[in-house]
Scaffold this motif. Sequence first.
Motif, short mmCIF file in Angstrom:
data_model
loop_
_atom_site.label_atom_id
_atom_site.label_comp_id
_atom_site.label_asym_id
_atom_site.label_seq_id
_atom_site.Cartn_x
_atom_site.Cartn_y
_atom_site.Cartn_z
N ASP A 116 0.83 -1.21 0.00
CA ASP A 116 0.00 0.00 0.00
C ASP A 116 0.86 1.26 0.00
OD1 ASP A 116 -2.38 -1.40 -0.10
OD2 ASP A 116 -2.75 -1.26 2.06
N GLU A 119 2.41 1.63 -3.51
CA GLU A 119 1.39 2.05 -4.46
C GLU A 119 1.07 3.54 -4.31
OE1 GLU A 119 -3.35 1.29 -5.34
OE2 GLU A 119 -2.18 -0.32 -4.42
N ASN A 120 0.85 3.99 -3.09
CA ASN A 120 0.48 5.39 -2.86
C ASN A 120 1.64 6.34 -3.13
OD1 ASN A 120 -2.38 5.78 -1.82
ND2 ASN A 120 -1.68 4.01 -0.65
N TYR A 123 1.95 7.15 -6.76
CA TYR A 123 1.03 8.14 -7.30
C TYR A 123 1.54 9.56 -7.10
CZ TYR A 123 -2.50 4.44 -7.65
OH TYR A 123 -3.18 3.30 -7.96
N TYR A 125 1.73 11.08 -4.14
CA TYR A 125 1.08 11.74 -3.01
C TYR A 125 2.10 12.14 -1.95
CZ TYR A 125 -3.30 9.74 -4.80
OH TYR A 125 -4.37 9.39 -5.58
N VAL A 130 -1.08 10.40 1.87
CA VAL A 130 -1.09 8.94 2.01
C VAL A 130 -1.68 8.56 3.36
CG1 VAL A 130 0.34 6.86 2.16
CG2 VAL A 130 0.84 8.59 0.41
N SER A 133 -5.42 9.03 3.36
CA SER A 133 -6.12 8.01 2.57
C SER A 133 -6.16 6.67 3.28
CB SER A 133 -5.49 7.87 1.19
OG SER A 133 -4.25 7.21 1.26
#
Length: 167
Positions: A116, A119-120, A123, A125, A130, A133
């Motif tokens: 996770d 992945e974040n 992006y 972020y 993060v 989210s």
Amino acid sequence: MYAYEINSFVQKLKKKFRTDDPFEIAEACSINIRYKDFNDLKGMYTVIQRCPYIFLNNSLDEHMEKIVLFHELGHHFLHRHHAVSAFRENGLYDMSSRLEIEANIFAANFIISDEDVIENVGYGYTTEQVAMSMCVPHEMLLIKLNDMNSRGCKLNIPFIPKSDFLA
């Protein structure tokens, strides 16, 4: 246990218990959970007459309750031999201690997966975005990022959080 070994230990516990629900894990381990009106503490782990107890502040929201419960489970799995024998409401933690840092790393690894995070971060972020989210405190995410870096990742961390953010 060394901090860099905690993630591996957490992964073994996830497989053993087949859940990442802290209440199910506590029940499987026969840990008594009690709620209490604390002024300054969010939670506390102790052993009373050889029975493990986790006391949680009854004013926590569901996200913070889960984080604090994982932190206290960290004490159970990593530091049970350090538990006090009697409950003392004013027994504040030494937040600069290795035990608190390790319990925070334990909680961060249970709540936030490496996948996770990657992945974040992919992006683009910010760490604040993060954390929002994932519904975790920013400090918890930073502890996770620092732990991942100690295991060989090269993630940008804006600062290293204090270990007392759960105080």
